[in-house]
Design a protein around this motif. Sequence first.
Motif, PDB file in Angstrom:
ATOM      1  N   ARG A 680     139.862  51.884 -29.251  1.00  7.95           N
ATOM      2  CA  ARG A 680     140.608  52.885 -30.042  1.00  7.95           C
ATOM      3  C   ARG A 680     140.248  54.299 -29.603  1.00  7.95           C
ATOM      4  O   ARG A 680     141.114  55.186 -29.536  1.00  7.95           O
ATOM      5  CB  ARG A 680     140.320  52.703 -31.539  1.00  7.95           C
ATOM      6  N   VAL A 681     138.971  54.531 -29.311  1.00  8.78           N
ATOM      7  CA  VAL A 681     138.566  55.851 -28.799  1.00  8.78           C
ATOM      8  C   VAL A 681     139.265  56.129 -27.474  1.00  8.78           C
ATOM      9  O   VAL A 681     139.794  57.228 -27.240  1.00  8.78           O
ATOM     10  CB  VAL A 681     137.034  55.924 -28.620  1.00  8.78           C
ATOM     11  N   ARG A 682     139.267  55.122 -26.606  1.00  7.69           N
ATOM     12  CA  ARG A 682     139.926  55.303 -25.304  1.00  7.69           C
ATOM     13  C   ARG A 682     141.413  55.544 -25.486  1.00  7.69           C
ATOM     14  O   ARG A 682     142.023  56.350 -24.755  1.00  7.69           O
ATOM     15  CB  ARG A 682     139.683  54.050 -24.441  1.00  7.69           C
ATOM     16  N   ALA A 683     142.016  54.875 -26.458  1.00 13.50           N
ATOM     17  CA  ALA A 683     143.445  55.049 -26.706  1.00 13.50           C
ATOM     18  C   ALA A 683     143.749  56.454 -27.218  1.00 13.50           C
ATOM     19  O   ALA A 683     144.795  57.030 -26.892  1.00 13.50           O
ATOM     20  CB  ALA A 683     143.930  54.004 -27.704  1.00 13.50           C
ATOM     21  N   ASP A 684     142.871  57.020 -28.029  1.00 12.84           N
ATOM     22  CA  ASP A 684     143.075  58.397 -28.510  1.00 12.84           C
ATOM     23  C   ASP A 684     143.180  59.365 -27.341  1.00 12.84           C
ATOM     24  O   ASP A 684     144.047  60.248 -27.319  1.00 12.84           O
ATOM     25  CB  ASP A 684     141.917  58.807 -29.426  1.00 12.84           C
ATOM     26  N   ILE A 685     142.296  59.212 -26.361  1.00  7.91           N
ATOM     27  CA  ILE A 685     142.327  60.106 -25.201  1.00  7.91           C
ATOM     28  C   ILE A 685     143.568  59.838 -24.360  1.00  7.91           C
ATOM     29  O   ILE A 685     144.224  60.771 -23.878  1.00  7.91           O
ATOM     30  CB  ILE A 685     141.050  59.919 -24.362  1.00  7.91           C
ATOM     31  N   ALA A 686     143.899  58.567 -24.186  1.00  3.23           N
ATOM     32  CA  ALA A 686     145.088  58.221 -23.404  1.00  3.23           C
ATOM     33  C   ALA A 686     146.349  58.787 -24.061  1.00  3.23           C
ATOM     34  O   ALA A 686     147.255  59.280 -23.370  1.00  3.23           O
ATOM     35  CB  ALA A 686     145.194  56.705 -23.260  1.00  3.23           C
ATOM     36  N   LEU A 687     146.429  58.730 -25.367  1.00  8.17           N
ATOM     37  CA  LEU A 687     147.575  59.319 -26.073  1.00  8.17           C
ATOM     38  C   LEU A 687     147.664  60.817 -25.797  1.00  8.17           C
ATOM     39  O   LEU A 687     148.739  61.343 -25.491  1.00  8.17           O
ATOM     40  CB  LEU A 687     147.434  59.091 -27.581  1.00  8.17           C
ATOM     41  N   ALA A 688     146.518  61.479 -25.921  1.00 10.06           N
ATOM     42  CA  ALA A 688     146.510  62.928 -25.743  1.00 10.06           C
ATOM     43  C   ALA A 688     146.825  63.331 -24.315  1.00 10.06           C
ATOM     44  O   ALA A 688     147.346  64.423 -24.076  1.00 10.06           O
ATOM     45  CB  ALA A 688     145.150  63.489 -26.148  1.00 10.06           C
ATOM     46  N   PHE A 712     139.621  45.357 -43.036  1.00  9.85           N
ATOM     47  CA  PHE A 712     139.006  46.618 -43.412  1.00  9.85           C
ATOM     48  C   PHE A 712     140.002  47.773 -43.322  1.00  9.85           C
ATOM     49  O   PHE A 712     140.679  47.958 -42.298  1.00  9.85           O
ATOM     50  CB  PHE A 712     137.791  46.896 -42.541  1.00  9.85           C
ATOM     51  N   VAL A 713     140.034  48.555 -44.387  1.00  9.84           N
ATOM     52  CA  VAL A 713     141.012  49.637 -44.487  1.00  9.84           C
ATOM     53  C   VAL A 713     140.815  50.660 -43.373  1.00  9.84           C
ATOM     54  O   VAL A 713     141.784  51.197 -42.833  1.00  9.84           O
ATOM     55  CB  VAL A 713     140.911  50.321 -45.877  1.00  9.84           C
ATOM     56  N   GLN A 714     139.563  50.922 -43.011  1.00  8.35           N
ATOM     57  CA  GLN A 714     139.300  51.896 -41.954  1.00  8.35           C
ATOM     58  C   GLN A 714     139.936  51.467 -40.637  1.00  8.35           C
ATOM     59  O   GLN A 714     140.565  52.266 -39.939  1.00  8.35           O
ATOM     60  CB  GLN A 714     137.793  52.073 -41.786  1.00  8.35           C
ATOM     61  N   ASP A 715     139.781  50.186 -40.287  1.00  7.80           N
ATOM     62  CA  ASP A 715     140.376  49.684 -39.045  1.00  7.80           C
ATOM     63  C   ASP A 715     141.897  49.725 -39.114  1.00  7.80           C
ATOM     64  O   ASP A 715     142.571  50.072 -38.136  1.00  7.80           O
ATOM     65  CB  ASP A 715     139.905  48.253 -38.786  1.00  7.80           C
ATOM     66  N   ILE A 716     142.435  49.354 -40.264  1.00 10.64           N
ATOM     67  CA  ILE A 716     143.890  49.365 -40.441  1.00 10.64           C
ATOM     68  C   ILE A 716     144.429  50.775 -40.274  1.00 10.64           C
ATOM     69  O   ILE A 716     145.436  51.010 -39.594  1.00 10.64           O
ATOM     70  CB  ILE A 716     144.264  48.794 -41.828  1.00 10.64           C
ATOM     71  N   ASN A 718     143.087  53.410 -38.688  1.00  7.69           N
ATOM     72  CA  ASN A 718     142.992  53.909 -37.308  1.00  7.69           C
ATOM     73  C   ASN A 718     143.995  53.229 -36.386  1.00  7.69           C
ATOM     74  O   ASN A 718     144.599  53.874 -35.513  1.00  7.69           O
ATOM     75  CB  ASN A 718     141.571  53.711 -36.783  1.00  7.69           C
ATOM     76  N   SER A 719     144.179  51.936 -36.550  1.00 12.37           N
ATOM     77  CA  SER A 719     145.156  51.228 -35.720  1.00 12.37           C
ATOM     78  C   SER A 719     146.573  51.736 -35.998  1.00 12.37           C
ATOM     79  O   SER A 719     147.376  51.903 -35.072  1.00 12.37           O
ATOM     80  CB  SER A 719     145.074  49.725 -35.978  1.00 12.37           C
ATOM     81  N   THR A 720     146.867  51.979 -37.259  1.00  9.70           N
ATOM     82  CA  THR A 720     148.193  52.486 -37.620  1.00  9.70           C
ATOM     83  C   THR A 720     148.432  53.865 -37.015  1.00  9.70           C
ATOM     84  O   THR A 720     149.516  54.166 -36.493  1.00  9.70           O
ATOM     85  CB  THR A 720     148.334  52.560 -39.147  1.00  9.70           C
ATOM     86  N   ARG A 721     147.417  54.712 -37.074  1.00 10.26           N
ATOM     87  CA  ARG A 721     147.546  56.058 -36.497  1.00 10.26           C
ATOM     88  C   ARG A 721     147.862  55.988 -35.004  1.00 10.26           C
ATOM     89  O   ARG A 721     148.724  56.714 -34.493  1.00 10.26           O
ATOM     90  CB  ARG A 721     146.243  56.823 -36.751  1.00 10.26           C
ATOM     91  N   LEU A 722     147.184  55.098 -34.292  1.00  7.19           N
ATOM     92  CA  LEU A 722     147.456  54.942 -32.865  1.00  7.19           C
ATOM     93  C   LEU A 722     148.845  54.383 -32.623  1.00  7.19           C
ATOM     94  O   LEU A 722     149.537  54.788 -31.671  1.00  7.19           O
ATOM     95  CB  LEU A 722     146.398  54.021 -32.241  1.00  7.19           C
ATOM     96  N   ALA A 753     138.029  60.574 -47.071  1.00  9.94           N
ATOM     97  CA  ALA A 753     138.821  61.799 -46.992  1.00  9.94           C
ATOM     98  C   ALA A 753     139.295  62.110 -45.585  1.00  9.94           C
ATOM     99  O   ALA A 753     140.477  62.373 -45.352  1.00  9.94           O
ATOM    100  CB  ALA A 753     137.998  62.958 -47.547  1.00  9.94           C
ATOM    101  N   MET A 754     138.384  62.080 -44.621  1.00 11.19           N
ATOM    102  CA  MET A 754     138.755  62.467 -43.261  1.00 11.19           C
ATOM    103  C   MET A 754     139.836  61.553 -42.704  1.00 11.19           C
ATOM    104  O   MET A 754     140.831  62.013 -42.137  1.00 11.19           O
ATOM    105  CB  MET A 754     137.521  62.448 -42.363  1.00 11.19           C
ATOM    106  N   LEU A 755     139.658  60.232 -42.870  1.00 14.35           N
ATOM    107  CA  LEU A 755     140.643  59.284 -42.352  1.00 14.35           C
ATOM    108  C   LEU A 755     141.986  59.459 -43.029  1.00 14.35           C
ATOM    109  O   LEU A 755     143.043  59.417 -42.389  1.00 14.35           O
ATOM    110  CB  LEU A 755     140.149  57.852 -42.542  1.00 14.35           C
ATOM    111  N   GLY A 756     141.945  59.627 -44.347  1.00 11.50           N
ATOM    112  CA  GLY A 756     143.194  59.771 -45.089  1.00 11.50           C
ATOM    113  C   GLY A 756     143.973  61.010 -44.696  1.00 11.50           C
ATOM    114  O   GLY A 756     145.176  60.950 -44.430  1.00 11.50           O
ATOM    115  N   TRP A 757     143.295  62.151 -44.646  1.00  7.96           N
ATOM    116  CA  TRP A 757     143.987  63.393 -44.288  1.00  7.96           C
ATOM    117  C   TRP A 757     144.428  63.395 -42.830  1.00  7.96           C
ATOM    118  O   TRP A 757     145.463  63.974 -42.490  1.00  7.96           O
ATOM    119  CB  TRP A 757     143.085  64.595 -44.571  1.00  7.96           C
ATOM    120  N   ARG A 758     143.659  62.735 -41.968  1.00 10.27           N
ATOM    121  CA  ARG A 758     144.074  62.661 -40.561  1.00 10.27           C
ATOM    122  C   ARG A 758     145.380  61.882 -40.434  1.00 10.27           C
ATOM    123  O   ARG A 758     146.285  62.280 -39.692  1.00 10.27           O
ATOM    124  CB  ARG A 758     142.980  61.989 -39.734  1.00 10.27           C
ATOM    125  N   LEU A 759     145.483  60.781 -41.161  1.00  5.41           N
ATOM    126  CA  LEU A 759     146.723  60.008 -41.129  1.00  5.41           C
ATOM    127  C   LEU A 759     147.872  60.802 -41.721  1.00  5.41           C
ATOM    128  O   LEU A 759     148.980  60.825 -41.166  1.00  5.41           O
ATOM    129  CB  LEU A 759     146.534  58.694 -41.892  1.00  5.41           C
TER     130      LEU A 759
END
Length: 951
Positions: A680-688, A712-716, A718-722, A753-759
Amino acid sequence: MLGRSVSPVFVGREEELATLREALDEARKGNATAVLLGGEAGVGKTRLLQRFADQVAADGARVLFGGCVELSTEGLAYAPFTAALRQLVREQGAERIAALLPEGAARDLARLLPEFGEPSADGETDTGRARLFEQFLTLLERLADSSPTVLIVEDVHWADRSSRDLIAFLSRNLRVPQVLMVMTYRSDDLHRQHPLRPVLAELGRVNGVLRLDLPRLSRDEVAQQMAGILGSAPLYTRVQKVYERSEGIPLFVEAMLECGADGTFPESMQDLILGAVERLPEETQRVLRVAAAGGIRVGHPLLAAVSNLSDLELEAALRPAIAGNVLQIADNRAYVFRHALIREAVHEELLPGEHQRLHARYAEEISKNRSLVPPGRAAVELAHHWYGARADVEALIAAWEAAKKSFRAFAYTEAVPLLERVLMLWDRVPDAAERIGADHTAVLEKAAKAAQAGGEVDRAVKFTKAALAELDESREPGRVAMLIVRWAHLKISKGRTGVVEDLRRALTLVPEPGTARAEVLVPMSQHLMLRGEAAEGAMYIEEGLRLARELGDRCLEADLLMNLALGHSLAGDVEATIATNLKALELGRQENSGRVITRAIGNNIDALLEAGRSDEALKLCEEGWLAAKRYGRIRAGGLFILNNWAEALETTGRWDEAIDTVERALSFGPALRTHHHLMRVRADIALARGEVELVESILSEIGVLKERPEDFVQDITNSTRLHIGWHMLRGEHSAALKVAEGMLARPAQSSKAMLGWRLLALLRTTCDAAEATEPGRTRALREQAAEVAAHLSVVGPVAEAYKLTYSGDFDASAAAWERLGRPHSQAKALTRAAKVAALTGDRDGAAARLAVALPLARALPADPLIDEIETLSRRVGGVQRAQEPSELLTPRELEVLRLVALGRTNRDIAAELFISAKTVSVHVSNILGKLGVTTRGEAAAAAHRLSLLTP
């Protein structure tokens, strides 16, 4: 070996290839004359030189080839130089070559080739020999007048005396620009009396002569070589087997693959290996067989004891083997086989009875005197030799003791095969449980623990299932509950759901207060928190902390404190998160628990990032990684830390370093969930960076495109954001809306908070982009997002910055990101602010914002954002200023350039920056291209001229 498979892919060697090219660059300036390339037989010297030759020939260099011939220690005179001359005559003709030399000088070359006429009359005297050397030197100098000239001489370990002398002469006297000699030799063939050794020693003292050692391939490089040969990626187990057997020597990798899937060696190779041994005296061969039973390295006192020889008798027997370079003398009065394959071949020649007797002798002698082996090795040596002796009782006891010792040394991966041996021998020893003080299930439990700690998830699953099958939960409910807890952890590692349900079952088995219930409450509370069920999780944490403190179990208390910190994090209380993790860390240090220490550090890295304290987070990453190595938990807590390290580098715009860190972590073969985090980290950079195909590949790999179920909600989140980002990158706004709608339709959203607002910030961007074509859907989505936002807390500067983006206050968001040191988010916010300014008619304001955003985006580089900024800048009529010299290079490239300017080699730079030498080579190539220079020296000069290295 005729018909041997060869990889069509050039694997590894980028650093060595770059070193050779740098040597040629220095030779062009007259600063280098020769490279001595050493390496074992089969390690790939010839292929490396062929690639080098192809590249420099394509760049206009003349490449001459010569090889030495193995006829004897004194081979054909001047064989390599004759071959090079023959090539020149073939390509240009004898007359043209003779014209390059002084009048009559070609007659000296006639001693090498008849095409040059009759030889000079003085024969092979010192005078004529000296003149021949001078003529060859002159010829190389004249050839270099028209183009760079490279003379490659292979296998100089077989060179005749004359060739060796000419090599030394040319190396000392070649001082004109544009000439480079490259010579290869087998480093493993150079026994103490080898005639090349003094030549190498002499050349090592000559200025302009570089010695380069070609190492064996790494495991990853062997995998690449195998993939090139096979045409597809090989299985990990097969890679491991081939790597272990070949020891990274490409020739042997090819031979093993040619033999088929079982990877056995052909008889011809076995014969070749044994040939040198069979030429030795019989007594020497006998002692070598004894030594082979002792392993690749055997101490003199141990070998003397086992072979029943005096010191003088042993030395006399081994002297021919040492002279023949079959055996080598190591430190501490030990003998080492030159290559593991030699020892293996000799060992396989042992007769069955001889094999058992020798191993029994080793075991007996070590049992009597453990100082005969290096400190700390006795337990493992005894396990090995008793097993080789087929003494089942002794082998079982020794394997169990060695496994326990491995546990004490954090050598979990070494403990697993030892415990498997105990299990295998169990039925052969009727009173096994009494002999080791543990039952069969306990061995399975210990094996599962070792495999899990070592990151070997599949093996841990196997052991755990076997242990559960042996137990009756009505008789041993607590023991069953503990195994269920382990099973739950393993399910998470394999990406399976239903963990909480398993843990609920475990809790029912241990209803009474006590250690067993407390140990179930730890994972139960953690996973309830991760699923977003915070209230129930907090209830179990409170119960668990009370029990842990009553029991005086500090590690359990620390685990529960970290779960409590997770609750604080989800509630947005970052300071409480950090403080609680620090309490857990202190408990871990008091108990010397590597598991607790690495988890607490990893958690606080995440908390510091959420608090916007990136510098502190990066410093803690280094501390955590060192702790993971110290406690032998690299593949467990260590990879969690590397993942957070990569996230820290990604958020601060150090993308190349983040990619290096991800690749480094992946090389350790992480568990599935950790692997997905890294990708997921690698995908963030690839997206950018606009790497559409790479993003798609990663999302397919981690199951996002197939909507693989996750707990897990955190994984869901982050995956959705990507997933949304991927559709947006492809311009598929309607598809992005569909994914967003599906996410908001879920009954529970991340309360972090951070994950929610980022999405939500991304949903704002998605709705803005799709507004014109999908007004109804975007309106509904905005309303749903507003309902989620109403329940999200805003604690910490990072969450606040994302909220500002969601609310549309892009200038304030850009300022917040600038304070946090997150250039990509800052540049995106400035671009959004510029669009708003442009729509209101403030073209100058838009241009001013874009002028700040553009260098930020270029430095990353974030190509889609760069394109967007430049397009908008043209529309608003902004003046695109010339790119500053410092903006030519990324921050990582500037770091590499600084070290290049200090004269560091690629290997030195790799060590200092904690990246691979291959990556350094790529950076150096990029730097040379961007600066428009061809050498490292020119790059350093350009750096000073352009003030690129000014603090």
